[in-house]
Design an enzyme around this catalytic site. Structure first.
Site, mmCIF file in Angstrom:
data_model
loop_
_atom_site.group_PDB
_atom_site.id
_atom_site.type_symbol
_atom_site.label_atom_id
_atom_site.label_comp_id
_atom_site.label_asym_id
_atom_site.label_seq_id
_atom_site.Cartn_x
_atom_site.Cartn_y
_atom_site.Cartn_z
ATOM 1 N N LYS A 14 128.400 -37.261 16.460
ATOM 2 C CA LYS A 14 129.257 -38.057 15.574
ATOM 3 C C LYS A 14 128.435 -39.031 14.745
ATOM 4 O O LYS A 14 128.690 -39.207 13.554
ATOM 5 C CB LYS A 14 130.236 -38.890 16.399
ATOM 6 C CG LYS A 14 131.373 -38.123 16.975
ATOM 7 C CD LYS A 14 132.273 -39.155 17.610
ATOM 8 C CE LYS A 14 133.477 -38.539 18.244
ATOM 9 N NZ LYS A 14 134.371 -39.598 18.710
ATOM 10 N N ASP A 70 138.261 -41.932 16.695
ATOM 11 C CA ASP A 70 138.761 -41.166 17.824
ATOM 12 C C ASP A 70 139.248 -39.867 17.245
ATOM 13 O O ASP A 70 139.869 -39.832 16.185
ATOM 14 C CB ASP A 70 139.869 -41.901 18.567
ATOM 15 C CG ASP A 70 140.074 -41.289 19.941
ATOM 16 O OD1 ASP A 70 139.092 -41.195 20.702
ATOM 17 O OD2 ASP A 70 141.202 -40.870 20.262
ATOM 18 N N PHE A 151 129.196 -29.568 17.615
ATOM 19 C CA PHE A 151 129.339 -29.998 19.003
ATOM 20 C C PHE A 151 130.769 -29.692 19.451
ATOM 21 O O PHE A 151 131.579 -29.157 18.680
ATOM 22 C CB PHE A 151 129.027 -31.495 19.152
ATOM 23 C CG PHE A 151 130.029 -32.404 18.473
ATOM 24 C CD1 PHE A 151 130.001 -32.596 17.104
ATOM 25 C CD2 PHE A 151 131.019 -33.056 19.203
ATOM 26 C CE1 PHE A 151 130.932 -33.421 16.478
ATOM 27 C CE2 PHE A 151 131.952 -33.886 18.581
ATOM 28 C CZ PHE A 151 131.908 -34.062 17.216
HETATM 29 P P1 IMP Z 1 136.255 -38.929 21.228
HETATM 30 O O1 IMP Z 1 136.710 -39.041 19.800
HETATM 31 O O2 IMP Z 1 134.891 -39.476 21.436
HETATM 32 O O3 IMP Z 1 137.268 -39.422 22.200
HETATM 33 O O4 IMP Z 1 136.065 -37.405 21.576
HETATM 34 C C1 IMP Z 1 136.511 -36.411 20.766
HETATM 35 C C2 IMP Z 1 136.315 -35.053 21.415
HETATM 36 O O5 IMP Z 1 137.056 -34.140 20.605
HETATM 37 C C3 IMP Z 1 134.859 -34.570 21.398
HETATM 38 O O6 IMP Z 1 134.207 -34.804 22.592
HETATM 39 C C4 IMP Z 1 135.036 -33.090 21.145
HETATM 40 O O7 IMP Z 1 135.304 -32.467 22.372
HETATM 41 C C5 IMP Z 1 136.291 -33.023 20.288
HETATM 42 N N1 IMP Z 1 135.953 -33.056 18.846
HETATM 43 C C6 IMP Z 1 136.195 -34.055 17.959
HETATM 44 N N2 IMP Z 1 135.708 -33.753 16.748
HETATM 45 C C7 IMP Z 1 135.117 -32.556 16.875
HETATM 46 C C8 IMP Z 1 134.397 -31.739 15.958
HETATM 47 O O8 IMP Z 1 134.175 -32.053 14.778
HETATM 48 N N3 IMP Z 1 133.952 -30.590 16.461
HETATM 49 C C9 IMP Z 1 134.150 -30.198 17.749
HETATM 50 N N4 IMP Z 1 134.791 -30.931 18.635
HETATM 51 C C10 IMP Z 1 135.281 -32.108 18.211
#
Ligand code: IMP
Length: 201
Positions: A14, A70, A151
């Site tokens: 990210k 998020d 990812f």
């Molecule tokens: P958080 O936003 O850190 O709570 O986690 C978001 C989760 O959603 C990540 O760990 C991924 O599993 C998934 N995710 C969010 N954006 C993407 C993306 O662009 N590609 C793949 N998975 C994503």
């Protein structure tokens, strides 16, 4: 000296995306390598609540304007899961492979396979001002993982009108359409205005 902005995420995938998307803004970008980020429990029921929790906590802990996001995968046939639980769907937080395997297992032979990536980006200033912006990328789940870029769920997510998964796209191609790209581009005017002291509206 340019103003400083903290990218409040411990996820290197990210942070790399944030840095590319905010590349044109005249600002020094700091991240988890420069400061100690507070541990934040994602107790919100929505992407917006969780994004604000993370941005607010980082701004309060460091005194720096902070952005956080998020995001997650919303699968229609799973009633919107994994949704806000995307990072910990299979239990342990951030185990991308286990999360992806579980979605594929629950979706084996299931139709429709429509799904979307959703992202809310939040900006919090130390004085309490806050902004959010949302981005959505519509698509469908593949039967098998493909590609090694990106990812999380990228290897099984095929955007609408694309033959490739987001893990088969170059990073810049994904940024141009991604939920995170949309959300951060929408937040850029507020970031620029906050850092230059203009009214961000
Ligand atoms: P958080 O936003 O850190 O709570 O986690 C978001 C989760 O959603 C990540 O760990 C991924 O599993 C998934 N995710 C969010 N954006 C993407 C993306 O662009 N590609 C793949 N998975 C994503």
């Amino acid at each position: 000296m340019p103003a400083r902005l903290l990218l409040a995420s411990a996820n290197p995938g990210k942070v790399a995306e944030f840095r590319r998307i905010l590349a044109g803004v005249d600002v020094t970008l700091l991240d988890a390598g420069d400061v100690t980020l507070p541990e934040v429990e994602e107790t919100g029921g929505t992407f917006a609540e969780n994004a604000l929790l993370k941005a607010r906590a980082a701004a309060a802990a460091t005194g720096l304007p902070s952005v956080a996001d998020d995001s997650g995968l919303v699968v229609d046939a799973l009633g919107g899961a994994p949704g806000v639980h995307s990072a910990r769907y299979a239990g342990a937080h951030g185990n991308d492979q286990a999360n992806l395997d579980l979605v594929l297992e629950r979706m084996r032979g299931v139709t429709p396979r429509t799904a979307r990536f959703v992202c809310v980006a939040a900006l919090a200033a130390p004085d309490g001002q806050e902004w959010t912006a949302e981005g959505v990328l519509e698509g469908r789940l593949t039967e098998h993982p493909r590609g090694d870029q990106g990812f999380g769920y990228d290897p099984v997510f095929q955007p609408l009108g694309e033959s490739r998964t987001t893990a088969e796209m170059a990073p810049e191609e994904k940024d141009a359409i991604s939920h995170r790209g949309q959300a951060f581009r929408a937040l850029r005017p507020a970031i620029a205005a906050l850092l230059t002291g203009d009214d961000a509206g």
